[in-house]
Scaffold this motif. Structure first.
Motif, PDB file in Angstrom:
ATOM      1  N   TRP A  27      77.693 -12.926  32.576  1.00  0.00           N
ATOM      2  CA  TRP A  27      76.454 -12.484  33.202  1.00  0.00           C
ATOM      3  C   TRP A  27      76.717 -11.797  34.547  1.00  0.00           C
ATOM      4  O   TRP A  27      76.043 -10.838  34.887  1.00  0.00           O
ATOM      5  CB  TRP A  27      75.514 -13.676  33.437  1.00  0.00           C
ATOM      6  N   VAL A  28      77.651 -12.330  35.303  1.00  0.00           N
ATOM      7  CA  VAL A  28      77.904 -11.838  36.669  1.00  0.00           C
ATOM      8  C   VAL A  28      79.378 -11.501  36.824  1.00  0.00           C
ATOM      9  O   VAL A  28      80.243 -12.277  36.415  1.00  0.00           O
ATOM     10  CB  VAL A  28      77.485 -12.889  37.721  1.00  0.00           C
ATOM     11  N   ALA A  49      76.496 -19.873  34.770  1.00  0.00           N
ATOM     12  CA  ALA A  49      75.535 -19.411  35.773  1.00  0.00           C
ATOM     13  C   ALA A  49      74.187 -20.106  35.641  1.00  0.00           C
ATOM     14  O   ALA A  49      73.523 -20.380  36.642  1.00  0.00           O
ATOM     15  CB  ALA A  49      75.355 -17.900  35.642  1.00  0.00           C
ATOM     16  N   VAL A  96      69.075 -15.773  37.932  1.00  0.00           N
ATOM     17  CA  VAL A  96      70.462 -15.329  38.087  1.00  0.00           C
ATOM     18  C   VAL A  96      70.528 -13.815  38.256  1.00  0.00           C
ATOM     19  O   VAL A  96      71.270 -13.294  39.100  1.00  0.00           O
ATOM     20  CB  VAL A  96      71.312 -15.775  36.880  1.00  0.00           C
ATOM     21  N   ALA A  97      69.742 -13.102  37.470  1.00  0.00           N
ATOM     22  CA  ALA A  97      69.777 -11.638  37.525  1.00  0.00           C
ATOM     23  C   ALA A  97      69.323 -11.100  38.879  1.00  0.00           C
ATOM     24  O   ALA A  97      69.839 -10.082  39.358  1.00  0.00           O
ATOM     25  CB  ALA A  97      68.904 -11.058  36.418  1.00  0.00           C
ATOM     26  N   PRO A 100      72.493 -12.763  42.078  1.00  0.00           N
ATOM     27  CA  PRO A 100      73.794 -13.083  41.483  1.00  0.00           C
ATOM     28  C   PRO A 100      74.881 -13.456  42.490  1.00  0.00           C
ATOM     29  O   PRO A 100      75.936 -13.958  42.089  1.00  0.00           O
ATOM     30  CB  PRO A 100      74.170 -11.783  40.774  1.00  0.00           C
ATOM     31  N   SER A 122      77.757  -8.002  40.536  1.00  0.00           N
ATOM     32  CA  SER A 122      76.967  -7.141  39.653  1.00  0.00           C
ATOM     33  C   SER A 122      76.516  -7.944  38.438  1.00  0.00           C
ATOM     34  O   SER A 122      77.177  -8.902  38.033  1.00  0.00           O
ATOM     35  CB  SER A 122      77.773  -5.915  39.205  1.00  0.00           C
ATOM     36  N   VAL A 123      75.403  -7.532  37.875  1.00  0.00           N
ATOM     37  CA  VAL A 123      74.817  -8.259  36.746  1.00  0.00           C
ATOM     38  C   VAL A 123      74.943  -7.423  35.482  1.00  0.00           C
ATOM     39  O   VAL A 123      74.668  -6.219  35.494  1.00  0.00           O
ATOM     40  CB  VAL A 123      73.332  -8.578  37.024  1.00  0.00           C
ATOM     41  N   THR A 124      75.334  -8.065  34.398  1.00  0.00           N
ATOM     42  CA  THR A 124      75.398  -7.381  33.104  1.00  0.00           C
ATOM     43  C   THR A 124      74.017  -7.410  32.460  1.00  0.00           C
ATOM     44  O   THR A 124      73.051  -7.928  33.030  1.00  0.00           O
ATOM     45  CB  THR A 124      76.419  -8.062  32.175  1.00  0.00           C
ATOM     46  N   PRO A 127      71.819 -11.439  31.030  1.00  0.00           N
ATOM     47  CA  PRO A 127      70.719 -12.290  31.520  1.00  0.00           C
ATOM     48  C   PRO A 127      69.336 -11.716  31.221  1.00  0.00           C
ATOM     49  O   PRO A 127      68.381 -12.467  30.977  1.00  0.00           O
ATOM     50  CB  PRO A 127      70.985 -12.369  33.030  1.00  0.00           C
ATOM     51  N   TRP A 128      69.218 -10.394  31.218  1.00  0.00           N
ATOM     52  CA  TRP A 128      67.940  -9.776  30.878  1.00  0.00           C
ATOM     53  C   TRP A 128      67.615  -9.976  29.400  1.00  0.00           C
ATOM     54  O   TRP A 128      66.449 -10.214  29.039  1.00  0.00           O
ATOM     55  CB  TRP A 128      67.961  -8.284  31.221  1.00  0.00           C
TER      56      TRP A 128
END
Length: 200
Positions: A27-28, A49, A96-97, A100, A122-124, A127-128
């Motif tokens: 995720w992060v 996370a 989390v998004a 992060p 950075s967020v992938t 999580p969304w």
């Protein structure tokens, strides 16, 4: 078309499984450094996370299984729990998004025993996606709640129909047939029951 009990149960199980799947990947992402290695990659999975996502995913699967066997009252409880689990998935993932950095620092501690980041977190997309599954779980619980009213009404209608089943007309006719007095005396003389149905 209104979902059936079986399809509704399967839907909750699938959403629970999808929630668990989205918690598996990273995720992060971030980077940190140590005195030995100037570049240490930091990657934090969804399960690390947001541990609540895996717990809520399990609850959704259990709710789907319970929905297939519970009665009217139990079904309502199960759907409330399923909606709460879906909301927990969505809330945890969005948290989390949107923030992060704290998660990345915890990942840096686990990877290199340091808290400083040399590259911003950075967020992938995961999580969304997990949040979307959580929202779908809440929506599914609401839809199934509304559809479940139809299950109850259908069941009650069949029960009333069975309870009000008419007495066979032949039996009513046999009971209402008058007994002729002369024939009754003849039957008694023969030792027969004058009230018994006579063959014609």
């Amino acid at each position: 078309m209104s979902p059936t009990r079986g399809r509704s149960a399967l839907l909750l199980v699938l959403l629970g499984a999808l929630s668990a799947v989205t918690a598996g990947p990273t995720w992060v992402r971030a980077e940190t450094s140590t005195a030995i290695d100037p570049t240490v990659a930091v990657a934090v999975s969804g399960g690390t996370a947001a541990p609540a996502v895996n717990a809520a995913a399990f609850v959704l699967v259990a709710a789907g299984l319970a929905l297939a066997i519970t009665g009217r009252v139990g079904r309502r409880v199960v759907l409330v729990v399923a909606a709460a689990a879906g909301a927990l998935v969505a809330f945890s993932a969005v948290s989390v998004a949107l923030a992060p950095t704290d998660v990345a620092r915890e990942g840096a501690v686990a990877a290199a025993n340091v808290t400083d980041l040399t590259r911003a977190a950075s967020v992938t997309a995961w999580p969304w996606l997990s949040a979307a599954v959580g929202v779908l779980a809440v929506a599914a619980a609401v839809v199934v709640w509304l559809a479940a009213r139809r299950w109850t009404a259908t069941s009650s209608r069949h029960e009333r129909a069975d309870a009000a089943a008419p007495v066979p007309a032949q039996a009513d006719a046999a009971q209402d047939t008058p007994v002729d007095t002369h024939d009754a005396w003849d039957a008694l003389t023969r030792g027969a029951d004058p009230t018994a149905p006579q063959e014609r």
